[in-house]
Scaffold this active site. Structure first.
Site, PDB file in Angstrom:
ATOM      1  N   ASN A  35       0.828  -1.141   0.126  1.00 42.98           N
ATOM      2  CA  ASN A  35       0.017   0.155   0.109  1.00 42.98           C
ATOM      3  C   ASN A  35       0.782   1.314   0.028  1.00 42.98           C
ATOM      4  OD1 ASN A  35      -2.569   0.913   0.048  1.00 42.98           O
ATOM      5  ND2 ASN A  35      -2.381   1.685   2.262  1.00 42.98           N
ATOM      6  N   SER A 124      -5.276   2.574  17.558  1.00 42.26           N
ATOM      7  CA  SER A 124      -5.900   3.376  17.073  1.00 42.26           C
ATOM      8  C   SER A 124      -7.100   3.766  18.111  1.00 42.26           C
ATOM      9  CB  SER A 124      -6.576   2.823  15.791  1.00 42.26           C
ATOM     10  OG  SER A 124      -7.690   3.377  15.439  1.00 42.26           O
ATOM     11  N   ALA A 125      -7.718   5.141  17.936  1.00 37.91           N
ATOM     12  CA  ALA A 125      -8.800   5.309  18.664  1.00 37.91           C
ATOM     13  C   ALA A 125     -10.031   4.647  18.373  1.00 37.91           C
ATOM     14  CB  ALA A 125      -9.034   7.055  18.493  1.00 37.91           C
ATOM     15  N   THR A 126     -10.000   4.081  17.560  1.00 36.87           N
ATOM     16  CA  THR A 126     -11.045   2.828  17.168  1.00 36.87           C
ATOM     17  C   THR A 126     -11.432   1.822  18.119  1.00 36.87           C
ATOM     18  OG1 THR A 126     -12.127   1.731  15.488  1.00 36.87           O
ATOM     19  CG2 THR A 126      -9.806   1.296  15.672  1.00 36.87           C
ATOM     20  N   TYR A 149     -11.417  -4.422  11.159  1.00 35.77           N
ATOM     21  CA  TYR A 149     -10.275  -3.865  11.331  1.00 35.77           C
ATOM     22  C   TYR A 149      -9.789  -3.094  12.797  1.00 35.77           C
ATOM     23  CZ  TYR A 149      -6.877   0.133  11.539  1.00 35.77           C
ATOM     24  OH  TYR A 149      -6.239   1.133  12.125  1.00 35.77           O
ATOM     25  N   LYS A 153      -7.032  -4.201  16.093  1.00 38.49           N
ATOM     26  CA  LYS A 153      -6.186  -3.476  17.168  1.00 38.49           C
ATOM     27  C   LYS A 153      -6.700  -3.910  18.663  1.00 38.49           C
ATOM     28  CE  LYS A 153      -4.177  -0.993  13.703  1.00 38.49           C
ATOM     29  NZ  LYS A 153      -2.802  -1.323  13.677  1.00 38.49           N
ATOM     30  N   ASN A 199     -11.118   8.163   3.596  1.00 37.00           N
ATOM     31  CA  ASN A 199     -11.023   9.054   4.823  1.00 37.00           C
ATOM     32  C   ASN A 199     -11.371  10.673   4.297  1.00 37.00           C
ATOM     33  OD1 ASN A 199      -8.563   7.129   5.711  1.00 37.00           O
ATOM     34  ND2 ASN A 199     -10.411   7.433   7.276  1.00 37.00           N
ATOM     35  N   ARG A 231     -14.017  15.393  14.762  1.00 37.15           N
ATOM     36  CA  ARG A 231     -13.039  14.510  15.033  1.00 37.15           C
ATOM     37  C   ARG A 231     -11.705  15.345  15.428  1.00 37.15           C
ATOM     38  NH1 ARG A 231     -16.476  11.403  14.427  1.00 37.15           N
ATOM     39  NH2 ARG A 231     -16.587   9.746  12.995  1.00 37.15           N
ATOM     40  N   ASP A 295     -20.433   5.440  11.992  1.00 33.75           N
ATOM     41  CA  ASP A 295     -19.802   6.638  12.277  1.00 33.75           C
ATOM     42  C   ASP A 295     -20.513   7.148  13.847  1.00 33.75           C
ATOM     43  OD1 ASP A 295     -17.943   6.848  10.419  1.00 33.75           O
ATOM     44  OD2 ASP A 295     -19.070   8.499   9.290  1.00 33.75           O
TER      45      ASP A 295
HETATM   46  P1  NAD Z   1      -0.419   2.715   5.274  1.00 26.80           P
HETATM   47  O1  NAD Z   1      -1.060   1.696   4.388  1.00 26.80           O
HETATM   48  O2  NAD Z   1      -0.157   4.167   4.379  1.00 26.80           O
HETATM   49  O3  NAD Z   1       1.076   2.029   5.749  1.00 26.80           O
HETATM   50  C1  NAD Z   1       1.199   0.547   5.964  1.00 26.80           C
HETATM   51  C2  NAD Z   1       2.621   0.267   5.270  1.00 26.80           C
HETATM   52  O4  NAD Z   1       2.653  -1.131   5.618  1.00 26.80           O
HETATM   53  C3  NAD Z   1       2.561   0.383   3.827  1.00 26.80           C
HETATM   54  O5  NAD Z   1       3.608   0.969   3.458  1.00 26.80           O
HETATM   55  C4  NAD Z   1       2.491  -1.200   3.466  1.00 26.80           C
HETATM   56  O6  NAD Z   1       2.897  -1.469   2.046  1.00 26.80           O
HETATM   57  C5  NAD Z   1       3.054  -1.811   4.389  1.00 26.80           C
HETATM   58  N1  NAD Z   1       2.353  -3.114   4.905  1.00 26.80           N
HETATM   59  C6  NAD Z   1       1.227  -3.633   4.585  1.00 26.80           C
HETATM   60  N2  NAD Z   1       1.150  -5.014   4.971  1.00 26.80           N
HETATM   61  C7  NAD Z   1       2.451  -5.510   5.049  1.00 26.80           C
HETATM   62  C8  NAD Z   1       3.179  -6.610   5.282  1.00 26.80           C
HETATM   63  N3  NAD Z   1       2.333  -7.667   5.354  1.00 26.80           N
HETATM   64  N4  NAD Z   1       4.514  -6.630   5.292  1.00 26.80           N
HETATM   65  C9  NAD Z   1       5.275  -5.592   5.152  1.00 26.80           C
HETATM   66  N5  NAD Z   1       4.758  -4.257   4.833  1.00 26.80           N
HETATM   67  C10 NAD Z   1       3.238  -4.270   4.861  1.00 26.80           C
HETATM   68  O7  NAD Z   1      -1.075   3.242   6.454  1.00 26.80           O
HETATM   69  P2  NAD Z   1      -0.576   4.352   7.687  1.00 26.80           P
HETATM   70  O8  NAD Z   1      -1.717   5.240   7.496  1.00 26.80           O
HETATM   71  O9  NAD Z   1       0.543   4.711   7.429  1.00 26.80           O
HETATM   72  O10 NAD Z   1      -0.951   3.455   9.003  1.00 26.80           O
HETATM   73  C11 NAD Z   1       0.092   2.867   9.622  1.00 26.80           C
HETATM   74  C12 NAD Z   1      -0.348   2.262  10.822  1.00 26.80           C
HETATM   75  O11 NAD Z   1      -1.333   2.888  11.690  1.00 26.80           O
HETATM   76  C13 NAD Z   1      -1.451   0.992  10.366  1.00 26.80           C
HETATM   77  O12 NAD Z   1      -1.320  -0.083  11.290  1.00 26.80           O
HETATM   78  C14 NAD Z   1      -2.813   1.574  10.795  1.00 26.80           C
HETATM   79  O13 NAD Z   1      -3.482   0.730  11.042  1.00 26.80           O
HETATM   80  C15 NAD Z   1      -2.602   2.624  11.929  1.00 26.80           C
HETATM   81  N6  NAD Z   1      -3.287   3.673  11.938  1.00 26.80           N
HETATM   82  C16 NAD Z   1      -3.524   4.637  11.039  1.00 26.80           C
HETATM   83  C17 NAD Z   1      -4.423   5.359  11.191  1.00 26.80           C
HETATM   84  C18 NAD Z   1      -4.785   6.302   9.713  1.00 26.80           C
HETATM   85  O14 NAD Z   1      -5.894   7.033  10.118  1.00 26.80           O
HETATM   86  N7  NAD Z   1      -3.930   6.415   8.764  1.00 26.80           N
HETATM   87  C19 NAD Z   1      -5.170   5.643  12.305  1.00 26.80           C
HETATM   88  C20 NAD Z   1      -4.878   4.892  13.351  1.00 26.80           C
HETATM   89  C21 NAD Z   1      -4.176   3.755  13.248  1.00 26.80           C
HETATM   90  C1  WQD Z   2     -13.958  11.678   9.284  1.00 27.61           C
HETATM   91  C2  WQD Z   2     -15.255  12.459   9.612  1.00 27.61           C
HETATM   92  C3  WQD Z   2     -17.099  11.094   8.600  1.00 27.61           C
HETATM   93  C4  WQD Z   2     -15.573  11.132   4.455  1.00 27.61           C
HETATM   94  C5  WQD Z   2     -11.264   6.467  10.165  1.00 27.61           C
HETATM   95  C6  WQD Z   2     -11.325   4.940  10.802  1.00 27.61           C
HETATM   96  C7  WQD Z   2     -10.573   4.830  12.130  1.00 27.61           C
HETATM   97  C8  WQD Z   2      -8.897   5.523  11.852  1.00 27.61           C
HETATM   98  C9  WQD Z   2      -9.076   6.661  11.008  1.00 27.61           C
HETATM   99  C10 WQD Z   2      -7.480   3.707  11.422  1.00 27.61           C
HETATM  100  C11 WQD Z   2     -16.364  11.527   9.748  1.00 27.61           C
HETATM  101  C12 WQD Z   2     -16.683  12.153   7.508  1.00 27.61           C
HETATM  102  C13 WQD Z   2     -15.673  11.009   5.970  1.00 27.61           C
HETATM  103  C14 WQD Z   2     -16.252  11.361   3.728  1.00 27.61           C
HETATM  104  C15 WQD Z   2     -17.411  12.711   5.114  1.00 27.61           C
HETATM  105  N1  WQD Z   2      -8.258   4.812  11.200  1.00 27.61           N
HETATM  106  N2  WQD Z   2     -16.934  11.980   6.417  1.00 27.61           N
HETATM  107  N3  WQD Z   2     -17.167  12.467   4.108  1.00 27.61           N
HETATM  108  O1  WQD Z   2     -14.115   7.615  10.621  1.00 27.61           O
HETATM  109  O2  WQD Z   2     -13.198   9.167  12.059  1.00 27.61           O
HETATM  110  O3  WQD Z   2     -11.672   7.294  11.127  1.00 27.61           O
HETATM  111  O4  WQD Z   2      -9.842   6.571   9.998  1.00 27.61           O
HETATM  112  O5  WQD Z   2      -7.310   3.308  12.751  1.00 27.61           O
HETATM  113  O6  WQD Z   2     -10.509   3.482  12.410  1.00 27.61           O
HETATM  114  O7  WQD Z   2     -12.548   4.576  11.130  1.00 27.61           O
HETATM  115  O8  WQD Z   2     -12.281   9.069   9.656  1.00 27.61           O
HETATM  116  O9  WQD Z   2     -11.710  10.287   7.725  1.00 27.61           O
HETATM  117  O10 WQD Z   2     -13.208   8.456   7.470  1.00 27.61           O
HETATM  118  O11 WQD Z   2     -14.025  10.608   8.836  1.00 27.61           O
HETATM  119  O12 WQD Z   2     -18.282  13.394   5.604  1.00 27.61           O
HETATM  120  O13 WQD Z   2     -16.311  11.316   2.121  1.00 27.61           O
HETATM  121  O14 WQD Z   2     -15.533  12.525   8.020  1.00 27.61           O
HETATM  122  O15 WQD Z   2     -18.372  10.850   8.699  1.00 27.61           O
HETATM  123  O16 WQD Z   2     -17.443  12.542  10.447  1.00 27.61           O
HETATM  124  P1  WQD Z   2     -12.877   8.444  11.009  1.00 27.61           P
HETATM  125  P2  WQD Z   2     -12.699   9.669   8.381  1.00 27.61           P
END
Ligand code: NAD
Ligand code: WQD
Length: 344
Positions: A35, A124-126, A149, A153, A199, A231, A295
């Site tokens: 990714n 994650s806050a999730t 997902y 976590k 997102n 958020r 949501d």
């Molecule tokens: P991302 O997808 O950009 O980064 C994940 C990376 O891991 C990518 O480079 C992907 O290629 C690599 N990857 C996936 N599976 C793999 C595997 N099996 N082996 C080796 N590499 C692998 O995601 P991100 O947004 O940078 O998120 C990073 C971490 O933070 C994730 O664990 C995600 O669940 C967590 N997280 C993200 C968010 C968010 O909103 N972005 C919020 C809360 C938690």
């Molecule tokens: C934010 C706000 C939507 C898209 C998600 C995951 C969470 C975490 C972060 C990893 C909400 C609204 C969104 C759109 C919209 N990931 N929205 N139109 O849902 O808070 O969190 O990403 O751990 O697990 O659930 O983030 O950016 O999707 O949404 O109105 O096209 O924007 O309803 O209020 P979310 P989000």
């Protein structure tokens, strides 16, 4: 410190690798680029002036990972790798459970074998689900998330807690991110989702740059000030600094503990869109749509524990997040696939 970063080419990983390189750490990235793009790490090297060592490898390839640990001898690991699309996890739960749990089990086995016991984990806050009212406090979780997902976590926090309790040599930070957005101020690295973004922030950025037509606002009848969801958006560079703070903290602390990484401030969907309009100087068309299933109306962090114990707090506000995201998006309209201007 010699730090091995799984998923280091991804959105949060690339910003964290940069922060580590900039403070002089020796950084090893393990990523299968499922990714992400290797170009992200080339850009990181360009900004930092030196490069991480990169191993193209699936974290679930335990023999391959074992060889990397034998060669690189890391002191600590930051584990970002995993699948993260909420909707996809609802459609393909088995894939999400197998992948996110499986690769973490492989990683923990290899760490144990090589006596590497310091781990920073992307939670994650999730994990708070809908069991608490904002602001979320660490004591209140995890209680179960709304989708597979998020549930991975919750489960992995449990696994890591049990592992740390069984062997006092472990030092584990569970970092519960709120909503990471924005990009490095250089505009050279940023969020580059594959396909249509799930997102809000990347969606809005792609509308602003003309890749998508309009933003659907998922619900305008929530019990919030303007009726749209609120958020806790956190600048990805602040988030990266939170990982460095956690690593430093683990030098002196054994056991396992969770910290929220957020700003403690709430921003509505309409406020975030307005910030992107101000940053881009463009009008962003919107359409009110029904609420998105699952949501919450409001989610933001109580940040006290991270401030008190990690000595870290987020510094950047929404205007800076939008400005930096816009610099990245406008300079790289197709993300890392953008052909540089002047190229044939
Ligand atoms: P991302 O997808 O950009 O980064 C994940 C990376 O891991 C990518 O480079 C992907 O290629 C690599 N990857 C996936 N599976 C793999 C595997 N099996 N082996 C080796 N590499 C692998 O995601 P991100 O947004 O940078 O998120 C990073 C971490 O933070 C994730 O664990 C995600 O669940 C967590 N997280 C993200 C968010 C968010 O909103 N972005 C919020 C809360 C938690
Ligand atoms: C934010 C706000 C939507 C898209 C998600 C995951 C969470 C975490 C972060 C990893 C909400 C609204 C969104 C759109 C919209 N990931 N929205 N139109 O849902 O808070 O969190 O990403 O751990 O697990 O659930 O983030 O950016 O999707 O949404 O109105 O096209 O924007 O309803 O209020 P979310 P989000």
């Amino acid at each position: 410190m010699r730090v091995l970063v799984t998923g280091g080419a991804g959105y949060i990983g690339s910003h964290t690798v940069l922060a580590l390189l900039e403070r002089g750490d020796d950084v090893i990235v393990v990523d299968n680029f499922a990714n992400s793009s290797p170009i992200a790490l080339e850009r990181v090297a360009g900004i930092a002036g030196h490069a991480p060592r990169v191993h193209r490898l699936d974290v679930g390839d335990e023999d391959g990972l074992d060889a990397v640990f034998a060669q690189e001898r890391p002191d600590a690991v930051i584990h970002f790798a995993g699948l993260k699309a909420v909707g996809e996890s609802v459609a393909q739960p088995l894939r999400y459970y197998a992948e996110n749990l499986g690769i973490t089990f492989s990683l923990l086995s290899v760490m144990q074998r090589h006596e590497v016991h310091t781990l920073v984990f992307s939670s994650s806050a999730t994990v708070y689900g809908d069991h608490q009212q904002a602001p979320y406090r660490e004591e209140g979780g995890p209680l179960g998330a709304a989708n597979p997902y998020g549930q991975t976590k919750v489960m992995l926090e449990r696994v890591l807690t049990d592992v740390a309790h069984a062997d006092p040599r472990w030092r584990i930070a569970l970092l519960r991110y709120f909503n990471p957005i924005g990009a490095h101020e250089s505009g050279l690295i940023g969020e580059d989702p594959r396909g249509v973004p799930n997102n809000l922030a990347p969606y809005v950025a792609q509308v602003a740059v003309g890749r998508l037509a309009e933003v659907g606002v998922f619900g305008a009848d929530y019990p919030t000030a303007d009726g749209t969801g609120e958020r806790d958006y956190i600048h990805v560079v602040d988030l990266a600094a939170g990982h460095v703070a956690a690593l430093e903290h683990l030098r002196t602390r054994e056991g396992v503990r969770a910290w929220n990484l957020g700003t403690g401030r709430a921003t509505s969907v309409l406020e975030l869109i307005a910030a992107f309009e101000a940053a881009s100087g463009r009008s962003i068309p919107t359409r009110i749509e029904p609420r998105r299933e699952g949501d919450l109306a409001q989610a933001w962090a109580d940040t006290q524990r991270a401030e008190d114990e990690l000595g870290w707090r987020a510094e950047r506000g929404i205007a800076e997040m939008a400005a930096d995201a816009w610099r990245w998006q406008s300079g790289n309209p197709q993300g890392y696939d953008t052909v540089p201007s002047g190229a044939v």
